[in-house]
Design a protein around this motif. Structure first.
Motif, PDB file in Angstrom:
ATOM      1  N   MET B   1       0.847  -1.210   0.000  1.00 35.50           N
ATOM      2  CA  MET B   1       0.000   0.000   0.000  1.00 35.50           C
ATOM      3  C   MET B   1       0.878   1.254   0.000  1.00 35.50           C
ATOM      4  N   ALA B   2       0.476   2.252  -0.827  1.00 36.19           N
ATOM      5  CA  ALA B   2       1.248   3.494  -0.878  1.00 36.19           C
ATOM      6  C   ALA B   2       1.227   4.169   0.489  1.00 36.19           C
ATOM      7  N   LYS B   3       2.360   4.788   0.830  1.00 44.53           N
ATOM      8  CA  LYS B   3       2.452   5.429   2.148  1.00 44.53           C
ATOM      9  C   LYS B   3       2.782   6.908   1.985  1.00 44.53           C
ATOM     10  N   ALA B   4       2.425   7.655   3.005  1.00 43.73           N
ATOM     11  CA  ALA B   4       2.787   9.072   3.051  1.00 43.73           C
ATOM     12  C   ALA B   4       3.494   9.317   4.371  1.00 43.73           C
ATOM     13  N   SER B   5       4.322  10.360   4.381  1.00 41.43           N
ATOM     14  CA  SER B   5       5.035  10.692   5.610  1.00 41.43           C
ATOM     15  C   SER B   5       4.530  12.060   6.083  1.00 41.43           C
ATOM     16  N   ILE B   6       3.943  12.087   7.255  1.00 40.49           N
ATOM     17  CA  ILE B   6       3.393  13.361   7.747  1.00 40.49           C
ATOM     18  C   ILE B   6       4.055  13.735   9.071  1.00 40.49           C
ATOM     19  N   THR B   7       4.563  14.965   9.133  1.00 37.93           N
ATOM     20  CA  THR B   7       5.236  15.456  10.335  1.00 37.93           C
ATOM     21  C   THR B   7       4.342  16.452  11.058  1.00 37.93           C
ATOM     22  N   PHE B   8       4.169  16.218  12.363  1.00 32.22           N
ATOM     23  CA  PHE B   8       3.456  17.171  13.208  1.00 32.22           C
ATOM     24  C   PHE B   8       4.511  18.039  13.881  1.00 32.22           C
ATOM     25  N   GLU B   9       4.656  19.246  13.401  1.00 30.42           N
ATOM     26  CA  GLU B   9       5.801  20.057  13.824  1.00 30.42           C
ATOM     27  C   GLU B   9       5.742  20.455  15.290  1.00 30.42           C
ATOM     28  N   ASP B  10       4.549  20.539  15.870  1.00 28.84           N
ATOM     29  CA  ASP B  10       4.473  20.978  17.268  1.00 28.84           C
ATOM     30  C   ASP B  10       5.036  19.943  18.230  1.00 28.84           C
ATOM     31  N   ILE B  11       5.038  18.663  17.828  1.00 26.34           N
ATOM     32  CA  ILE B  11       5.565  17.638  18.742  1.00 26.34           C
ATOM     33  C   ILE B  11       6.754  16.889  18.131  1.00 26.34           C
ATOM     34  N   ASN B  12       7.138  17.351  16.916  1.00 22.77           N
ATOM     35  CA  ASN B  12       8.341  16.793  16.293  1.00 22.77           C
ATOM     36  C   ASN B  12       8.229  15.290  16.007  1.00 22.77           C
ATOM     37  N   ILE B  13       7.053  14.858  15.626  1.00 21.43           N
ATOM     38  CA  ILE B  13       6.861  13.436  15.330  1.00 21.43           C
ATOM     39  C   ILE B  13       6.434  13.266  13.874  1.00 21.43           C
ATOM     40  N   THR B  14       7.063  12.318  13.210  1.00 23.89           N
ATOM     41  CA  THR B  14       6.730  12.002  11.827  1.00 23.89           C
ATOM     42  C   THR B  14       6.101  10.613  11.795  1.00 23.89           C
ATOM     43  N   VAL B  15       5.015  10.513  11.068  1.00 19.31           N
ATOM     44  CA  VAL B  15       4.327   9.217  11.001  1.00 19.31           C
ATOM     45  C   VAL B  15       4.256   8.769   9.553  1.00 19.31           C
ATOM     46  N   SER B  16       4.553   7.512   9.356  1.00 18.93           N
ATOM     47  CA  SER B  16       4.382   6.921   8.039  1.00 18.93           C
ATOM     48  C   SER B  16       2.994   6.267   8.032  1.00 18.93           C
ATOM     49  N   ALA B  17       2.118   6.788   7.169  1.00 15.91           N
ATOM     50  CA  ALA B  17       0.714   6.352   7.213  1.00 15.91           C
ATOM     51  C   ALA B  17       0.237   5.948   5.827  1.00 15.91           C
TER      52      ALA B  17
END
Lengths: 427, 95
Positions: B1-17
């Motif tokens: 399945m295609a994935k995207a990488s999204i970073t939440f800058e306020d908590i410095n966490i990147t999630v591969s979803a």
């Protein structure tokens, strides 16, 4: 002593003169005892509506609750004809101010309706009509009535997203909507003639405006330059013609911390609340406290929920940056003192504060997850999954609690290392 | 399945979803400060700022555009409950 205003003549409701061009055409509701479920109204309330006459037309500012429309229309008819109405302004769309609107628009179809930009979708939802002619306005927009001019000030979240104030420039009179209002019913109408309404004013602020303190301060930045005002005419309660600036000042005081906080600018505050039946959740709380204290610039405080009434905790939480709750699970639920505090937080702004939960349990332990969900519902961010420990914590588990406290404090200070996670690994 | 990488800058966490995941679903799980109200694109509570990868999110619908306008949202703002990640890299933070 001045005579009280004449509200009825031969049984017919009459407008009350506020100036040569401005009249009160609202209604009194002395028998109301609870407003909007949440507010007690010991002597009722008033729904204030106003009429302004300019050389080129008449403006109506706000209406009344639907079942008081009779008084509103009778008062309006005592000073104006419907075909003279050029402008209808709604400062706030809650039904206690818009109940008579559909009928007013039917009687004065030529009138242009002015509402705030944020009120548009609410108007449609209230009136249940697709085709509705209105003009959205924003701060600084004006509408002319010839020799009288109305200017709008968008004051969102005081106390709905749509709220605005309308200023009658030539008379230095502010129609303030719910701002500076209160639930107080007195036929003498004016603040220098009615009974002592200070409690009602403060009570109204505490329940209606306090959750939006930040927006109150922003609104005051817009409104204070209008001082000195001749009158503030709110949508509920006494009409403020005697020293109206005192009420503006009081809003400023109520929206500003009473004592200067001893917490310095670079520091963050973390409160840990717990309740414990056999001391296990307390031991967890103490370890979390210890862990959080190891991070510099975090002021951590530990409170047993059994040791105080709720109100002081609500005040503490309002000023805090982070809040952790420790609750045992009893009969499949978090315990009542925790829920009591969590159900008392609607009067303050919690958006984006840090939240977290922990607790000891006997055999199921649902309480922690339930409180986490509640914290998210209250718009806190919950960055670290809560910890649950079965009955008495071991030394290893106490260490996990210390790490939880340390991680929470690090998160609060923005010290957590950048991290990459796979969605599949998230709980 | 295609994935995207999204970073939440306020908590410095990147999630591969997985592509197609709504930002709200990811944000809630990692505890970003983007907060929620109705969760169905009506109230505007979850307005977020997209600092990178605007085109790696689904296009805003007519209804989302309307809610953003009514809330006087800025140019790079989206509703976290409506925007879905498509792929590539996205960076967001609370407004």
């Amino acid at each position: 002593m001045t005579k009280p205003p004449v509200l009825t003549l031969d049984g017919v409701a009459q407008a009350v003169t506020l100036s040569e061009r401005v009249h009160w055409i609202g209604a009194l509701d002395p028998s109301l005892r609870t407003f909007d479920i949440i507010l007690k109204t010991a002597n009722g309330t008033s729904y204030n509506a106003y009429i302004v006459r300019g050389s080129e037309g008449v403006a109506i500012i706000d209406t009344v609750k639907e079942n008081f429309a009779g008084d509103f229309f009778a008062r309006l008819e005592s000073v104006a004809r419907y075909d003279e109405i050029k402008v209808i302004v709604l400062n706030h769309l809650e039904p206690d101010h818009t109940g008579a609107l559909p009928e007013l628009m039917r009687r004065a179809p030529q009138a242009q309706l002015y509402i705030s930009q944020k009120a548009q979708s609410m108007l449609k939802a209230l009136l249940k009509q697709d085709e509705f002619d209105f003009k959205p306005v924003f701060t600084g927009d004006r509408v002319s009535l010839g020799d009288r001019t109305l200017e709008f000030f968008h004051t969102p979240y005081l106390h709905w997203p749509d709220t605005q104030c309308t200023y009658l420039i030539e008379e230095k009179t502010l129609f303030s909507g719910d701002v500076f209002g209160c639930h107080f019913c007195d036929a003498r109408l004016f603040n220098d003639e009615v009974g002592d309404f200070r409690f009602s004013f403060e009570y109204y602020y505490a329940h209606i405006m306090r959750p939006f303190k930040e927006y109150v301060n922003r609104a005051l930045v817009l409104l204070e330059p209008l001082l000195p005002l001749n009158k503030i005419l709110p949508a509920h309660g006494p009409l403020l013609r005697d020293q109206p600036q005192r009420y503006v000042q009081r809003y400023r005081e109520l929206s500003t911390a009473a004592l200067q906080s001893e917490i310095s600018a670079g520091e963050k505050t973390l409160l840990i609340f717990y309740i414990s039946s056999y001391g296990n959740t307390r031991r967890m709380a103490e370890a979390i406290y210890e862990g959080a204290m190891s991070i510099e610039q975090v002021r951590v405080s530990l409170y047993d929920l059994e040791g105080s009434e709720i109100a002081p905790f609500v005040d503490l939480i309002e000023s805090a940056d982070g809040i952790l709750f420790g609750t045992p699970t009893i009969n499949g639920d978090a315990v009542k003192p925790v829920w009591d505090l969590l159900s008392s937080l609607a009067v303050i702004n919690l958006k984006s504060k840090l939240g977290g939960v922990f607790g000891s349990y006997g055999w199921t332990g649902e309480g922690v997850k339930m409180v986490e969900d509640r914290l998210r519902g209250l718009k806190l961010r919950v960055p670290i999954p809560g910890i649950r420990i079965k009955l008495i914590p071991t030394e290893e588990e106490i260490q996990i609690c210390r790490e939880f406290g340390r991680d929470m404090a690090r998160d609060l200070m923005g010290l957590r290392q950048p991290k990459t996670i796979d969605m599949a690994d998230l709980a | 399945m295609a994935k995207a990488s999204i970073t939440f800058e306020d908590i410095n966490i990147t999630v591969s979803a997985p592509a197609g995941t709504r930002v709200i679903e990811i944000s809630e799980k990692v505890g970003s400060g983007i907060t929620y109200g109705c969760r169905e694109g009506d109230c505007g509570t979850c307005i977020m700022k997209v600092t990178e990868g605007w085109n790696n999110l689904t296009e805003p619908s007519v209804l989302e555009d309307k809610v953003l306008r009514e809330n006087m949202a800025g140019k790079h703002n989206r509703l976290a409950c409506q925007a879905q990640v498509l792929g590539g890299t996205v960076k967001v933070r609370p407004v």
